[in-house]
Design a protein around this motif. Structure first.
Motif, PDB file in Angstrom:
ATOM      1  N   TRP A 145      -0.527  18.702  -0.451  1.00 55.70           N
ATOM      2  CA  TRP A 145      -1.682  17.827  -0.210  1.00 55.70           C
ATOM      3  C   TRP A 145      -2.047  17.330  -1.526  1.00 55.70           C
ATOM      4  O   TRP A 145      -2.842  16.186  -1.582  1.00 55.70           O
ATOM      5  N   GLY A 146      -1.809  18.087  -2.616  1.00 59.49           N
ATOM      6  CA  GLY A 146      -2.432  17.713  -3.792  1.00 59.49           C
ATOM      7  C   GLY A 146      -1.731  16.306  -4.240  1.00 59.49           C
ATOM      8  O   GLY A 146      -2.089  15.541  -4.786  1.00 59.49           O
ATOM      9  N   ARG A 147      -0.455  16.188  -3.997  1.00 58.07           N
ATOM     10  CA  ARG A 147       0.557  15.071  -4.059  1.00 58.07           C
ATOM     11  C   ARG A 147      -0.167  13.934  -3.462  1.00 58.07           C
ATOM     12  O   ARG A 147      -0.259  12.656  -3.836  1.00 58.07           O
ATOM     13  N   ILE A 148      -0.490  13.987  -2.239  1.00 61.32           N
ATOM     14  CA  ILE A 148      -1.237  12.884  -1.412  1.00 61.32           C
ATOM     15  C   ILE A 148      -2.515  12.590  -2.071  1.00 61.32           C
ATOM     16  O   ILE A 148      -2.777  11.541  -2.036  1.00 61.32           O
TER      17      ILE A 148
ATOM     18  N   VAL B  28       2.109  -0.682  -1.395  1.00 63.09           N
ATOM     19  CA  VAL B  28       2.713   0.346  -2.093  1.00 63.09           C
ATOM     20  C   VAL B  28       2.333   1.877  -1.741  1.00 63.09           C
ATOM     21  O   VAL B  28       2.959   2.692  -1.603  1.00 63.09           O
ATOM     22  N   GLU B  29       0.765   1.759  -1.793  1.00 60.75           N
ATOM     23  CA  GLU B  29       0.284   3.005  -1.438  1.00 60.75           C
ATOM     24  C   GLU B  29       0.690   3.577  -0.094  1.00 60.75           C
ATOM     25  O   GLU B  29       0.966   4.897   0.004  1.00 60.75           O
ATOM     26  N   LEU B  30       0.612   2.940   1.019  1.00 56.88           N
ATOM     27  CA  LEU B  30       0.710   3.649   2.342  1.00 56.88           C
ATOM     28  C   LEU B  30       2.507   3.826   2.288  1.00 56.88           C
ATOM     29  O   LEU B  30       2.690   4.771   2.804  1.00 56.88           O
ATOM     30  N   GLY B  31       3.416   2.927   1.418  1.00 56.98           N
ATOM     31  CA  GLY B  31       4.700   3.237   1.458  1.00 56.98           C
ATOM     32  C   GLY B  31       4.851   4.696   0.915  1.00 56.98           C
ATOM     33  O   GLY B  31       5.574   5.416   1.424  1.00 56.98           O
ATOM     34  N   LEU B  32       4.224   4.833  -0.342  1.00 55.35           N
ATOM     35  CA  LEU B  32       4.577   6.160  -0.834  1.00 55.35           C
ATOM     36  C   LEU B  32       4.065   7.078  -0.070  1.00 55.35           C
ATOM     37  O   LEU B  32       4.744   8.252   0.004  1.00 55.35           O
ATOM     38  N   ILE B  33       2.757   7.054   0.483  1.00 54.98           N
ATOM     39  CA  ILE B  33       2.152   8.230   1.203  1.00 54.98           C
ATOM     40  C   ILE B  33       3.213   8.469   2.472  1.00 54.98           C
ATOM     41  O   ILE B  33       3.504   9.645   2.546  1.00 54.98           O
TER      42      ILE B  33
END
Lengths: 345, 518
Positions: free
Chosen positions: B54-57, B467-472
């Motif tokens: 969760w820290g990564r998200i 990009v953010e949505l893709g990464l998450i």
């Protein structure tokens, strides 16, 4: 000293602190195409600023916030006069910020290279734009009697702004190189030191010219003396770099900036935004400031808060003080707990 | 569109976008700090993996929140210079204090937390996360105090020389009841955002693991189960508090900005007792209140506004006439009002926006509470739901509290129009401080400049959202990795010592100790 002067000094300290700190991470990012020959070197360069750049950038946020908080008339005239350049700065800062954090999210080489380029490009734009803004607010903007820009979108971008842009970028490049020389080991350290040695005398010229011009316009004996200190600090930087003393060279270059900015802001005082149209339109600390009540309030907050901030930020620099090298991953796993030890191959 | 309209769209778009990241940063930051604390206290491996995952998200989202927050610090001066000059004595100092007292804490200690895994003592490492989270939470107070001062200006008198407000009582600005109500409401709403995220993603992973035949006794099962349970309870508790603080806020709004609340109800005529509107139809968009028809429940609005079932609630038509009488039927014929000079003033905010913004906020809040209740019920006594509709519906509902937060802010900001600083009704009219939005825009900039910045920022923001949505999505799919099983720097380094069978096979070794910083 009256409160307005105190806050002028505080704002000057914050902007100088921002240049001093973010200056090296701007510089490191801008030097990637020059010094980062191998992928490992590029990663190493980015790693030196990884834990630090965000804290550095808060100096900018605080400098802008304090400019607004203490001198809203300055803030409200300076920013819209350079509307598009500031928007460029924002776009540069945004893409660079996410670049630092998102670059690691994929092992794809193209992904990595793209974000690294974005970090370099964003840093260059932001560095040039903020230099232009600082040059303009100390050497002059075409503002009328109401503090509103006269002329088109780019009328603020004349020579004072361009001089500021070049001065800050040139400073940042050498500052970044000296930071790399101080923070890394191996071939990168040598290349960074050589870069600083070769370019520091040249890179100091626009900065000294900027400070000299403000000094000639309205400087005092004290600020004249500070200018001489800045010039001597360049000599100190160069000679220490020549002797391979990276720490002292870094300190010398930092002194060059601090003395130059002290000259710039000290000589500009009490004007915060000179008009190139008519000196009668100049904004001064007294015409641009908030009430004494609010300044007193902010003084108490800053008197308590700023030393604490400087304290814990200095401490994190201490935690991450170790030199970094590019080496195989296994070393890192073995080193494990070593502060700042890592790999970048 | 003229400069004023473009500048308003720009402020709205950049601020709503920024506020998609903010509640997740505040809410998830608090929950990750709780997970990290549980790990330090209990040493159970699932808490460590939860902290890492969760820290990564949290960090992916934090990066974009910081980046878009920069725009906020500059854009008051860039596009709203007259506003900035007008409110400078109060507003600017709050921004300066926010940066000095909160942003430094947040960024410095978050850097220490990211890079401190395995490098600094365990408790100090935990303390640095708490320091960063406290920084976020404190920063929210300052900016909400600044916003609430615009909604309900207190602690100021008018400077006779300049006509601008002069701060005389900072304590009053800091303890503004509007600020306390808005702050508590925002913080608990942020916890709903984070809680629902835990629920939606946790449930999806649980179902996927069970369908794949993975054991329900291992550490990774515990990771997702605890995520669902923690997120579910937090969301439900926060929903209760959201309702309570929202009710208090609503009552304050009736006293402080009656037009906002009556518009939110499309209540045209004063009613005693007043009815609550369930659904409005006909020409809500015309902004003529009398064109609106709605289904109503009697008495409820009187209760929401005043806590009893009989007191009158003033209608939009009556209030519009009152405001026109007090503050003028037309804008002064003065160049500082730009194209609006001499034009009639519509004191009624856009009815469609306030009415539906208010309702969307409530509905979406209720949706996230409902899926959390479902998730808690379906995971009772160690069960795992395998219902496709239930699990994917919950996953989709992760978006609900984001929409609720955004529409709540759109409602409250649009509802204060045409004022940017709303007159405080507790102050005699002659002494009131107020400012019209039309006066706030920077006079020197051209429509072309604002168009340029709006398009540039919208393009960058759009690309970064993708990009953010893709990464998450990618990191959510990947779940817990081997690197998350040990508190070492980097997510890929180091062999697993606590659990030999993590969900994901070791990836190729990461090249960079900054790996965790994603």
């Amino acid at each position: 000293m009256d409160l307005q002067t105190v806050w002028f000094v505080a704002v000057a300290v914050l902007w100088t602190g921002f240049l001093l700190l973010e200056g090296f991470d701007f510089g490191v990012a801008a030097l990637i195409p020059v010094l980062g020959r191998r992928t490992a070197d590029r990663h190493l360069m980015l790693r030196t600023v990884g834990p630090l750049w965000d804290g550095n950038e808060v100096w900018l946020v605080t400098a802008v916030g304090a400019t607004f908080g203490a001198f809203p008339i300055w803030y409200g005239s300076w920013l819209p006069a350079l509307y598009l350049p500031f928007v460029g700065v924002l776009v540069g800062l945004i893409v660079r910020a996410v670049g630092f954090e998102w670059r690691h999210s994929s092992h794809d080489e193209r992904w990595d290279r793209t974000w690294t380029r974005i970090i370099t490009g964003g840093s260059l734009v932001a560095c040039l734009g903020l230099g232009a803004a600082l040059g303009a607010t100390t050497l002059g903007l075409p503002i009328g009697a109401d503090g509103v820009r006269v002329g088109g979108a780019f009328s603020g971008l004349h020579w004072p702004a361009l001089l500021g842009a070049v001065a800050v970028l040139a400073f940042a490049l050498v500052h970044g190189a000296l930071f790399l020389a101080l923070k890394t080991d191996g071939p990168l350290r040598l290349r960074a030191r050589a870069f600083a040695l070769r370019w520091s005398p040249v890179a100091a010229l626009p900065l000294l010219l900027w400070a000299g011009l403000v000094q000639l316009r309205q400087g005092t004996t004290l600020t004249g003396f500070l200018w001489v200190v800045a010039a001597l600090a360049v000599v100190l930087t160069w000679s220490q770099a020549k002797l391979d003393r990276e720490g002292r060279a870094f300190a010398g270059w930092a002194l060059t900036l601090v003395a130059s900015m002290a000259t710039v802001f000290g000589a500009a005082y009490p004007v915060v935004l000179p008009s190139t149209i008519d000196a009668a339109f100049d904004l001064t600390v007294s015409s641009a400031s908030v009430s004494d009540y609010t300044l007193t309030l902010m003084s108490w907050v800053a008197a308590v808060g700023l030393p604490v901030v400087i304290g814990y930020q200095a401490w994190t620099y201490w935690v991450f003080r170790t030199r970094l090298t590019a080496g195989p991953q296994q070393e890192d796993a073995a080193a494990g707990t070593g502060s700042g030890a890592g790999t970048g191959s | 569109m003229d400069t004023l309209d473009i500048a308003r769209w720009q402020f709205g778009i950049t601020t709503v976008y920024h506020f998609l990241m903010v509640p997740l940063t505040i809410g998830l930051g608090l929950l990750v700090a709780v997970m990290h604390t549980m790990w330090v206290r209990t040493d159970k491996p699932e808490w460590l993996r939860m902290t890492r995952f969760w820290g990564r998200i949290f960090l992916i989202n934090f990066a974009l929140g910081v980046a878009t927050g920069l725009v906020q610090e500059f854009q008051f001066g860039l596009a709203w210079s007259e506003y900035s000059k007008f409110v400078g004595d109060v507003f600017g100092s709050l921004l300066a204090m926010e940066a000095l007292l909160a942003f430094f804490l947040e960024s410095t200690f978050l850097g220490l937390w990211i890079f401190g895994w395995g490098r600094i003592p365990k408790k100090l490492h935990l303390a640095s996360l708490w320091a960063a989270v406290i920084g976020s939470t404190v920063s929210a107070y300052f900016i909400i105090a600044a916003n609430s001062w615009m909604q309900h200006p207190v602690g100021v008198v008018t400077d006779d020389a300049t006509g601008r407000p002069l701060q005389v009582d900072f304590w009053a600005v800091l303890t503004n009841n509007t600020a306390i109500a808005a702050y508590t409401h925002t913080i608990v709403a942020s916890l709903m955002v984070a809680g629902t995220l835990l629920v939606g993603i946790g449930l999806w992973h649980l179902r996927k693991r069970v369908l794949a035949g993975r054991p329900t006794t291992d550490v990774d099962h515990a990771v997702w189960r605890r995520s669902v349970r923690l997120g579910g309870f937090v969301t439900l508790a926060a929903f209760l508090l959201v309702a309570l603080t929202g009710d208090y806020q609503g009552k304050l709004m009736y006293a402080q900005q009656p037009l906002k609340m009556s518009s939110a109800e499309a209540l045209c005529e004063t009613e005693a007792p007043a009815s609550f509107s369930i659904f409005a139809f006909s020409k809500l968009g015309s902004n003529e209140c009398d064109d609106v028809r709605s289904f109503t429940i009697p008495y409820v609005l009187s209760f929401l506004a005043h806590g009893d079932f009989s007191t009158a609630v003033p209608g939009v038509n009556e209030l519009q006439a009152q405001y026109a009488e007090t503050y003028g039927a037309t804008y002064p014929d003065d160049p500082s009002f730009g194209a609006k000079a001499g034009e009639p003033i519509d004191y009624t905010p856009l009815l469609a926006v306030t009415y539906w913004g208010f309702r969307l906020m409530i509905i979406m809040g209720a949706v996230s509470a409902a899926v959390s209740a479902y998730a808690l019920w379906s995971t009772r006594k160690g069960r795992v739901p395998t219902s496709r509709i239930g699990v994917y519906g919950t996953l989709a509902a992760v978006a609900a509290p984001f929409v609720a937060n955004a529409s709540g802010w759109i409602f409250t900001e649009m509802g204060r129009q045409p004022f940017v600083v709303y007159p405080n009704p507790d102050v005699p009219v002659a002494d009131q401080v107020y400012f019209f939005t039309a006066q706030g825009v920077s006079p020197g900039i051209t429509a072309g400049e604002v168009w340029t910045s709006l398009i540039a920022l919208a393009l960058v923001y759009g690309a970064l959202a993708v990009v953010e949505l893709g990464l998450i999505t990618r990191f959510v799919r990947r779940g817990v990795t081997t690197g998350d099983t040990t508190p070492t720097p980097g997510i890929g380094g180091g062999p697993s010592t606590t659990d030999p069978t993590p969900d994901v096979e070791p990836e190729h070794v990461d090249d960079d100790v900054l790996q965790f910083a994603h």
